[in-house]
Design a protein around this motif. Sequence first.
Motif, PDB file in Angstrom:
ATOM      1  N   UNK A 307      -0.763 -13.716  -1.221  1.00 25.17           N
ATOM      2  CA  UNK A 307      -1.526 -14.608  -2.091  1.00 25.17           C
ATOM      3  C   UNK A 307      -2.680 -13.892  -2.783  1.00 25.17           C
ATOM      4  N   UNK A 308      -3.052 -12.701  -2.309  1.00 28.42           N
ATOM      5  CA  UNK A 308      -4.056 -11.890  -3.004  1.00 28.42           C
ATOM      6  C   UNK A 308      -3.435 -10.981  -4.045  1.00 28.42           C
ATOM      7  N   UNK A 309      -2.128 -11.107  -4.247  1.00 29.85           N
ATOM      8  CA  UNK A 309      -1.451 -10.372  -5.316  1.00 29.85           C
ATOM      9  C   UNK A 309      -1.164  -8.917  -5.028  1.00 29.85           C
ATOM     10  N   UNK A 310      -1.241  -8.492  -3.763  1.00 30.81           N
ATOM     11  CA  UNK A 310      -1.068  -7.073  -3.479  1.00 30.81           C
ATOM     12  C   UNK A 310       0.397  -6.645  -3.427  1.00 30.81           C
ATOM     13  N   UNK A 311       1.293  -7.517  -2.985  1.00 29.14           N
ATOM     14  CA  UNK A 311       2.696  -7.130  -2.871  1.00 29.14           C
ATOM     15  C   UNK A 311       3.551  -8.389  -2.821  1.00 29.14           C
ATOM     16  N   UNK A 312       4.852  -8.203  -3.079  1.00 31.76           N
ATOM     17  CA  UNK A 312       5.826  -9.287  -2.993  1.00 31.76           C
ATOM     18  C   UNK A 312       7.216  -8.679  -2.888  1.00 31.76           C
ATOM     19  N   UNK A 313       8.111  -9.378  -2.190  1.00 33.45           N
ATOM     20  CA  UNK A 313       9.523  -9.016  -2.137  1.00 33.45           C
ATOM     21  C   UNK A 313      10.339 -10.288  -2.305  1.00 33.45           C
ATOM     22  N   UNK A 336      14.066  -7.358  -5.593  1.00 34.91           N
ATOM     23  CA  UNK A 336      12.954  -6.983  -6.463  1.00 34.91           C
ATOM     24  C   UNK A 336      11.645  -7.376  -5.817  1.00 34.91           C
ATOM     25  N   UNK A 337      10.569  -7.167  -6.558  1.00 43.52           N
ATOM     26  CA  UNK A 337       9.244  -7.507  -6.057  1.00 43.52           C
ATOM     27  C   UNK A 337       8.197  -6.732  -6.811  1.00 43.52           C
ATOM     28  N   UNK A 338       7.036  -6.579  -6.189  1.00 39.17           N
ATOM     29  CA  UNK A 338       5.992  -5.760  -6.801  1.00 39.17           C
ATOM     30  C   UNK A 338       5.061  -5.243  -5.713  1.00 39.17           C
ATOM     31  N   UNK A 339       4.386  -4.148  -6.022  1.00 42.41           N
ATOM     32  CA  UNK A 339       3.343  -3.604  -5.168  1.00 42.41           C
ATOM     33  C   UNK A 339       2.150  -3.300  -6.053  1.00 42.41           C
ATOM     34  N   UNK A 406       0.059  -3.393 -14.814  1.00 42.45           N
ATOM     35  CA  UNK A 406      -1.219  -3.500 -14.117  1.00 42.45           C
ATOM     36  C   UNK A 406      -2.248  -4.289 -14.903  1.00 42.45           C
ATOM     37  N   UNK A 407      -1.894  -4.715 -16.125  1.00 45.87           N
ATOM     38  CA  UNK A 407      -2.855  -5.452 -16.934  1.00 45.87           C
ATOM     39  C   UNK A 407      -3.935  -4.562 -17.525  1.00 45.87           C
ATOM     40  N   UNK A 408      -3.658  -3.269 -17.610  1.00 47.57           N
ATOM     41  CA  UNK A 408      -4.613  -2.326 -18.179  1.00 47.57           C
ATOM     42  C   UNK A 408      -4.358  -2.193 -19.681  1.00 47.57           C
ATOM     43  N   UNK A 452      -8.338   4.813   7.538  1.00 50.67           N
ATOM     44  CA  UNK A 452      -8.384   4.145   8.828  1.00 50.67           C
ATOM     45  C   UNK A 452      -7.933   2.698   8.659  1.00 50.67           C
ATOM     46  N   UNK A 453      -7.058   2.239   9.544  1.00 50.72           N
ATOM     47  CA  UNK A 453      -6.486   0.885   9.515  1.00 50.72           C
ATOM     48  C   UNK A 453      -6.089   0.478   8.098  1.00 50.72           C
ATOM     49  N   UNK A 454      -5.173   1.208   7.453  1.00 54.96           N
ATOM     50  CA  UNK A 454      -4.824   0.917   6.056  1.00 54.96           C
ATOM     51  C   UNK A 454      -4.196  -0.449   5.832  1.00 54.96           C
ATOM     52  N   UNK A 455      -3.619  -1.062   6.879  1.00 57.05           N
ATOM     53  CA  UNK A 455      -2.954  -2.343   6.709  1.00 57.05           C
ATOM     54  C   UNK A 455      -3.831  -3.523   7.109  1.00 57.05           C
TER      55      UNK A 455
END
Length: 621
Positions: A307-313, A336-339, A406-408, A452-455
């Motif tokens: 829901x924060x838009x970081x990833x989807x599958x 499909x998805x996005x990261x 990325x909306x850039x 550190x703790x990347x996830x």
Amino acid sequence: MIHILNKAGRSMLRPLDSLMNAKFVYWRPIVLVWVTCGIFAWISPALAISTISIEADTVVSPSVSLRKVKAELGLDGHMDLQAELRQKEDADWQALALGCAQAGHPAADEWRCERGEFRSANVRLPFNLLFKQIKADVPQYQVVASVRDASFSNQAGTQAAEKLNADVVLDLRQQADGWQWQAMLDWQGGELFWQPWYFAEGGHQLVANGHYAGDELAVEAANVTLAKVGKAALRARWKAGSLKDLFLDADRLELSAFYSLLLQPLLVDSALNKLDIAGQASVRFEMRQGDPVSALLVLNDVDLEDLDGRFALHGLNSRIPWSYDESHVAQLAYGGGHFLKIPLGEASVLADLNRYAVTMPQLYLPILDGALSLTDVSATRAAGHWHWHLRANLVPISMPALSHALGWPRMEGKVAAAIPMVTYSAGSLTANGDLLFQMFNGNVVVRNLHMQTPLEAASRLHADLEVRQLDLGDITRTFSFGAIEGKLDGDVRGLELSNWQPVGFDARLYSSPGSYRKKISQRAVENITALGGAGAAAAIQRSLLRFFSEFNYKRIGWHCQLRNDICQMGGVENTPQGYVIVEGSGIPAITVMGYNHHVGWSDLLARLRHVTENNPKPVID
């Protein structure tokens, strides 16, 4: 003290002085007093007793103590108990009351409590209770209980219920080696919070049977139904309070309800704490003597999105078998998805599972018109932690497509990357080498990368960056900053990100050495002024320089030391008045000065967004 009164109100037994200050050690002190009343309830008709009252100074057990105990049984069938209770871990005593509007009936080999209620400071438990002896020759009993509109909470706030409605049936049959039992729980309604889980409504059921002997409890067969989630069958065995054996089989669970009800409360501090998920999952798990021996996870048409838009599958399907004694091949595929808003193409993955190790010789993941190619992928779990490593190459991706995703602002060219061996161990990620990225016709090198703790939400990243020969024309056209022609180098030392936000670094950007065209437009000068420089825009408007659209410069430089959200700034050189950001050269030439050495980082970012999005007139502090 115990009083037994006849219908005339006279005592039939003298006070029992030995019980005046009695201290009992019993498993459940409330049950002790309650059973005592029940015993006298059975003999009261023969003795023409109208009222039985019991008083005790103290009743204690290893975990719970009672004091100021007063219990009364009336001829009309009512039963009341009042006392003060303190659990072992509590410092204060709490008043409690337990009563039945109608109790007893020994002739039918049963004992009832109708319209009963238990009350204490944080508990209100209306109930009906039936205790029935089914057979006399072989001890066999049945307990039927129901609660209606019950509520409770503990002082720590970790357990609470409101308007709880449930029925419980327990059948017990004594055997030579213990008790055979059957149980049914029908939770019909009400809210329950049992940290970390919250159940907003009822509709859950449990039907089970098993055996109890000494310190061992066996669930020989159980069926669990969770409303809106699905059904599961299980077997289990506890010994000395420890779970030894478990078999769980759940088919086609609805993931949306399962995630929100059971999984999400356990993932609060992870990157998976805010998911929109749909689809079905089947799970099978077996544990023997405290150790897992086999498992199976099957996903059917699962869609999940952060829901924060970081990833989807999307369209995720998998069959992942596992065994302690045998190796298996796991299959996973998605449509499909996005990261991080970067579209991911369709992919299929095969992996070898050997006990607690996972290996994949190669993994190819399409991304836009390029791909991420992973090699030497290996992961294992040891000492309660995951350890893995991999190598990666980013097959060139079109910058126009990437910037659009990325909306850039639109970027030209392609981006490629070579990523050396990356190792993750016990929550720490390290790159064993330099990461090389090619963009804006130059190179960006990332060194000393460590995470550190990347996830998790509290992730931290440390790295050093080296930027060489980036085309300023491409950069300024991309971000609508005003045209600057030339080459840019840069060094970022001690970059530290917390939850992907900068909290510290030492950054220096400067003109690349060498001979090349160096021009800066009037609009770029105005925007640099808006970021914190001053004087240059005013000088342009007060002189003949206003008739020139671009100027020559000798060098450009800017540095920032970020600490505690304050950017300490400088330029190519310091002057008594401030620092030089753009040093002019030739005709026409212009020099841009900066005067604010300390600027809030968030304020600087806001100004940068303002000048790139709205192209404002100069802002001079």
